[in-house]
Write a protein that holds these residues in place. Structure first.
Motif, mmCIF file in Angstrom:
data_model
loop_
_atom_site.group_PDB
_atom_site.id
_atom_site.type_symbol
_atom_site.label_atom_id
_atom_site.label_comp_id
_atom_site.label_asym_id
_atom_site.label_seq_id
_atom_site.Cartn_x
_atom_site.Cartn_y
_atom_site.Cartn_z
ATOM 1 N N ASP A 179 3.420 -2.896 3.266
ATOM 2 C CA ASP A 179 4.551 -3.501 2.566
ATOM 3 C C ASP A 179 5.793 -2.705 2.981
ATOM 4 O O ASP A 179 5.954 -1.544 2.606
ATOM 5 C CB ASP A 179 4.308 -3.428 1.052
ATOM 6 N N THR A 203 13.128 -10.631 -1.567
ATOM 7 C CA THR A 203 14.020 -10.587 -2.727
ATOM 8 C C THR A 203 14.940 -9.367 -2.676
ATOM 9 O O THR A 203 16.021 -9.383 -3.260
ATOM 10 C CB THR A 203 13.153 -10.485 -4.004
ATOM 11 N N LYS A 204 14.493 -8.306 -2.010
ATOM 12 C CA LYS A 204 15.212 -7.038 -2.023
ATOM 13 C C LYS A 204 16.252 -7.034 -0.892
ATOM 14 O O LYS A 204 17.066 -7.923 -0.819
ATOM 15 C CB LYS A 204 14.221 -5.888 -1.939
HETATM 16 C C1 LIG Z 1 9.760 -6.303 -5.659
HETATM 17 C C2 LIG Z 1 8.634 -5.861 -4.827
HETATM 18 C C3 LIG Z 1 7.487 -6.657 -4.643
HETATM 19 C C4 LIG Z 1 7.311 -7.979 -5.347
HETATM 20 O O1 LIG Z 1 8.217 -8.887 -4.874
HETATM 21 P P1 LIG Z 1 8.781 -10.167 -5.689
HETATM 22 O O2 LIG Z 1 9.647 -10.820 -4.698
HETATM 23 O O3 LIG Z 1 9.484 -9.646 -6.904
HETATM 24 O O4 LIG Z 1 7.582 -10.980 -6.058
HETATM 25 C C5 LIG Z 1 6.506 -6.203 -3.787
HETATM 26 N N1 LIG Z 1 6.618 -5.018 -3.165
HETATM 27 C C6 LIG Z 1 7.689 -4.223 -3.322
HETATM 28 C C7 LIG Z 1 7.762 -2.922 -2.609
HETATM 29 C C8 LIG Z 1 8.742 -4.611 -4.154
HETATM 30 O O5 LIG Z 1 9.796 -3.810 -4.316
#
Ligand SMILES: *Cc1c(COP(=O)(O)O)cnc(C)c1O
Length: 424
Positions: A179, A203-204
């Motif tokens: 990830d 999303t980030k």
């Molecule tokens: C936010 C996040 C997720 C989950 O993502 P969503 O888009 O909120 O479902 C997974 N891994 C990491 C490292 C995150 O910061």
């Protein structure tokens, strides 16, 4: 193309007279002249679109851009980062299988693995990312299907030793999934260090503007499924639910993983990203390289400011010399770490509450990693049901504050922190 250029140009090259921006194909369905034409698509004989739950051209253009940035061969967008984590693991591991995961991962991923996927019959062993060789070896079982880790763990800011875990996974004939949300391909490309599959919560930083929830899975195209066919029957034996196709045979190393995830998991679980959201994600990606650079510059200055402030008890930021992960960050993230810092103010929970009350610029939000500076005091929000003792035990002390540096002028961020610290 270099990464900054890929952010702008990869994934879509308009033809003569075509739109400069990627088109939003906001359509559930696609029309064909004959049933035979459509039949070939259903048999995966030709490439094309028939229903947006499986694939959509806008999504595919954006996925191709991210694949290019990560150095992969294929990618798919998902509706959220959670869906990306789930699909990447479930594409390889099912009932009776076992997965090794770093213990230092995003809380949502931990729950997905430790609660929901256990209920589906997948077993997990969580290992300390800094465990000994013996502990790591002991975690592997005959039914282990993959190893999972996070480049920079949210929120612990642990930097993962990708190369070491990739070597261990490969020695046992299984892939490593990373990830890469917090690092982004601007700061780290896990495939270059041996990772086989890369996931993101887009999303980030990728979206980067608080606008759209989304995820992505990228395949390196390097893992030889057929060489370990006994471990991966889902890829290496005929899929009876898809006309007896053997994905690894028909699509090779480069395409098997994402084709199976699309044809099986998207078909059955339907977590597609909306084409409109993919368009917004693409806008974010165009400026990813400049934004990430700025996030890191701001965070570095803020971390140094906090580190030398008399009212601050401690700071965790892998870009600070002296941080537990400084050396490893220099290896994997030489151009910058990320915008997220955690720190504690002297005086514990009470002082932290007082500090939070006085912030003017930093937004109080559970979100991280976007243009707006945002901040969270877990003991008083996400973790407020826990006692101080319980908080310390789970590594989120009562004084811990998580700060995500945005891309504002850093002087404004520093002034805001200074006046709020002065109020304690
Ligand atoms: C936010 C996040 C997720 C989950 O993502 P969503 O888009 O909120 O479902 C997974 N891994 C990491 C490292 C995150 O910061």
């Amino acid at each position: 193309m270099r990464k900054e250029t890929k952010c702008i140009h990869a994934g879509y090259t308009p033809g003569n007279g075509e739109s400069r921006m990627i088109p939003i194909i906001q359509s559930t369905t696609f029309k064909y002249d004959t049933s035979e034409d459509m039949g070939k698509l259903f048999d995966l004989e030709t490439e094309g679109y028939f229903y947006t739950r499986l694939q959509n051209p806008t999504n595919d253009m954006v996925a191709a851009k991210i694949a290019a940035l990560e150095g992969g061969t294929a990618a798919m967008l998902t509706s959220s980062g959670q869906a990306a984590s789930f699909f990447s693991v479930f594409n390889l591991a099912g009932q009776g299988d076992h997965v090794i995961s770093s213990a230092s991962i995003y809380g949502g991923t931990f729950n997905l693995f430790n609660v929901t996927m256990r209920r589906m019959g997948v077993d997990f062993t969580f290992v300390d990312p800094d465990c000994s060789e013996e502990e790591l070896e002991a975690a592997f079982r005959p039914n282990t299907k993959l190893v999972f880790g996070e480049t920079i763990a949210n929120p612990a800011l642990t930097v993962f030793d990708i190369e070491r875990f990739a070597n261990a996974a490969h020695a046992h004939g299984v892939p490593l999934i990373i990830d890469n949300t917090f690092a982004t391909p601007i700061n780290c490309r896990p495939i270059e260090w041996g990772a086989d599959i890369v996931t993101h919560s887009t999303t980030k930083y990728m979206d980067g503007h608080d606008a759209t929830v989304g995820g992505v899975i990228v395949d390196s195209g390097k893992f030889d499924w057929m060489a370990h066919a006994d471990k991966f029957p889902g890829l290496c034996t005929p899929d009876e639910s898809y006309h007896g196709i053997t994905y690894a045979e028909k699509f090779g190393k480069e395409g098997a993983f994402i084709t199976k995830a699309t044809a099986q998991l998207m078909r059955d679980l339907g977590s597609i990203q909306a084409p409109m959201n993919a368009y917004f994600l693409n806008l974010g990606l165009e400026s990813l390289a400049v934004r990430v650079k700025r996030h890191c510059e701001n965070a570095q200055k803020v971390a140094e400011f906090l580190d030398s402030h008399e009212k601050v008890a401690w700071v965790t930021y892998p870009g600070l010399p002296g941080d537990k992960y400084y050396e490893r960050a220099q290896k994997y993230l030489p151009e910058g770490v990320c915008g997220v810092i955690s720190f504690g103010v002297k005086g514990g929970r009470k002082a932290a509450e007082e500090f939070m009350k006085h912030l003017k610029l930093a937004i109080i939000a559970t979100h991280v990693a976007d243009a707006h500076t945002c901040i969270l005091h877990p003991a008083n929000s996400t973790h407020r049901q826990m006692t101080d003792e319980e908080l310390i035990a789970c590594g989120v002390g009562p004084d811990l504050i998580r700060l995500s540096c945005g891309i504002e002028n850093v002087e404004d961020i520093l002034e805001d922190l200074e006046q709020a610290l002065a109020s304690i």
